[in-house]
Design a protein around this motif. Structure first.
Motif, mmCIF file in Angstrom:
data_model
loop_
_atom_site.group_PDB
_atom_site.id
_atom_site.type_symbol
_atom_site.label_atom_id
_atom_site.label_comp_id
_atom_site.label_asym_id
_atom_site.label_seq_id
_atom_site.Cartn_x
_atom_site.Cartn_y
_atom_site.Cartn_z
ATOM 1 N N ASN A 16 50.246 -64.731 -54.607
ATOM 2 C CA ASN A 16 48.981 -64.581 -55.305
ATOM 3 C C ASN A 16 48.190 -65.886 -55.226
ATOM 4 O O ASN A 16 48.661 -66.942 -55.658
ATOM 5 C CB ASN A 16 49.230 -64.203 -56.768
ATOM 6 C CG ASN A 16 47.934 -63.854 -57.485
ATOM 7 O OD1 ASN A 16 46.870 -63.814 -56.886
ATOM 8 N ND2 ASN A 16 48.052 -63.574 -58.775
ATOM 9 N N LEU A 17 46.963 -65.797 -54.688
ATOM 10 C CA LEU A 17 46.165 -67.004 -54.477
ATOM 11 C C LEU A 17 45.420 -67.456 -55.723
ATOM 12 O O LEU A 17 44.950 -68.597 -55.781
ATOM 13 C CB LEU A 17 45.145 -66.761 -53.348
ATOM 14 C CG LEU A 17 45.723 -66.463 -51.963
ATOM 15 C CD1 LEU A 17 44.597 -66.203 -50.984
ATOM 16 C CD2 LEU A 17 46.579 -67.616 -51.490
ATOM 17 N N GLY A 18 45.303 -66.600 -56.722
ATOM 18 C CA GLY A 18 44.539 -66.960 -57.916
ATOM 19 C C GLY A 18 45.049 -68.209 -58.610
ATOM 20 O O GLY A 18 44.290 -69.170 -58.819
ATOM 21 N N PRO A 19 46.327 -68.273 -58.996
ATOM 22 C CA PRO A 19 46.824 -69.494 -59.660
ATOM 23 C C PRO A 19 46.731 -70.734 -58.777
ATOM 24 O O PRO A 19 46.485 -71.834 -59.276
ATOM 25 C CB PRO A 19 48.279 -69.141 -59.972
ATOM 26 C CG PRO A 19 48.330 -67.648 -59.989
ATOM 27 C CD PRO A 19 47.334 -67.206 -58.971
ATOM 28 N N ILE A 20 46.930 -70.548 -57.462
ATOM 29 C CA ILE A 20 46.868 -71.706 -56.555
ATOM 30 C C ILE A 20 45.454 -72.270 -56.501
ATOM 31 O O ILE A 20 45.240 -73.484 -56.566
ATOM 32 C CB ILE A 20 47.355 -71.309 -55.158
ATOM 33 C CG1 ILE A 20 48.838 -70.918 -55.205
ATOM 34 C CG2 ILE A 20 47.130 -72.445 -54.162
ATOM 35 C CD1 ILE A 20 49.394 -70.473 -53.877
ATOM 36 N N ILE A 21 44.471 -71.368 -56.404
ATOM 37 C CA ILE A 21 43.088 -71.832 -56.354
ATOM 38 C C ILE A 21 42.703 -72.519 -57.667
ATOM 39 O O ILE A 21 42.021 -73.559 -57.680
ATOM 40 C CB ILE A 21 42.147 -70.650 -56.059
ATOM 41 C CG1 ILE A 21 42.416 -70.113 -54.649
ATOM 42 C CG2 ILE A 21 40.694 -71.062 -56.202
ATOM 43 C CD1 ILE A 21 41.611 -68.878 -54.302
#
Length: 325
Positions: A132-137
């Protein structure tokens, strides 16, 4: 697709796929999902990496071609849309200045291309893995803000250097006053500008600390010659002598190559308890004002002495060895 599954993966519905074959043989959803992912994801990741490498390679080669040409005396294509303020009288320094400017701008562009291309490829690969890219972004945004506060001086220097390069505010060979130091520019970087003053001292000035720039090497310059006179002299005769000597000097070599317009005698500029100051100005090529000033003073003072026009404190008489009246 995430290989950790509790239900049969969607790939088991595709007839003829390795995922369905494994699920039919084992009945294990996790194993069939993992096989399906391994059969497809690595290939897509490889394609993403190859495309990113090719795009970056082509973009960097294009930027390199646009930045070439300064060494041959031509203006690099990367600089043609930008304004150039380097005097043509600089000769070889113009090529060096263009080359340094083109290489610096090209280096910034290549860094931006690499960051954008690899950044997009990295996010696409994470998506293929199933992360999931949300937390990374969100985390990257927080880290970026923290780094921005911690390295704000570095960012300020970098951005100031970029705009100085784009606007060609100064370059190699220019004589500038940047506030902390005054001298001749030896190199211009994205973070630091290097210049050497008249005493030979090399100054390293951070671009972010430069609030104003006085450039004496762009367009044209004005040579200002102030001649002190005593109160007892004939002002009209003195000004005529100064104008005549200056006109003869600028019409002859070597000053004629540097002078753009005839001398302009402004007249009495200053009156002090010590005497009177007469000002003369000459429009000259950029950077040549100091040489013209010295040459004119060297001719005007002896001419006034020969005409019997005394300086403020009197004329030196070698026969007497004292200052005369």
């Amino acid at each position: 697709m995430n290989p950790i599954l509790s239900e049969p993966p969607t790939c088991v519905n595709d007839v003829g796929t390795l995922c369905r074959a494994v699920f039919e043989m084992t009945g294990n959803p996790w194993l069939s999902g993992a096989v399906g992912w391994l059969a497809n994801a690595p290939l897509r990741i490889l394609i993403i990496l190859v495309i990113a490498f090719l795009v970056r390679y082509v973009a960097r080669r294009t930027i390199d071609r646009l930045a070439r040409g300064a060494s041959n005396g031509k203006t690099p294509r990367i600089l043609r849309p930008l304004k150039e303020r380097a005097p043509q009288s600089y000769g070889l320094l113009v090529s060096e200045r263009r080359q340094q400017r083109a290489q610096t701008i090209g280096s910034v562009m290549k860094s931006v291309v690499s960051f954008v291309v690899y950044g997009l490829a990295f996010m696409l690969i994470l998506g293929e893995i199933g992360i999931n890219l949300g937390p990374i972004i969100a985390s990257a945004g927080i880290v970026g803000v923290a780094l921005g506060f911690g390295a704000q001086n570095l960012v300020k220097d970098f951005l100031s250097g970029v705009f100085m390069m784009l606007e060609d505010q100064y370059g190699v060979g220019d004589i500038v006053d940047v506030g902390p130091a005054t001298g001749t520019i030896e190199s211009v970087g994205l973070r630091v500008t290097t210049l050497r003053d008249v005493n030979g001292t090399v100054w390293y000035v951070r671009n972010g600390e430069i609030n104003r720039v006085g450039n004496s090497s762009q367009g044209f310059a004005v040579a200002v010659v102030d001649t002190p006179l005593g109160y007892s002299v004939d002002i009209e005769a003195a000004t005529e002598a100064i104008k005549r000597v200056a006109t003869e000097a600028v019409e002859a070599e070597p000053l004629s190559d540097d002078v753009l317009e005839p001398p302009d005698l402004l007249g009495v500029d200053k009156v002090t308890p010590e005497g009177i100051t007469v000002r003369l100005t000459v429009k000259v090529r950029a950077g040549r004002q100091w040489a013209v000033q010295r040459a004119l003073r060297a001719r005007i003072i002896p001419a006034l002495e020969e005409a019997g026009i005394d300086p403020p404190l009197g004329r030196f008489t070698p026969q007497q060895g004292t200052m005369g009246p």
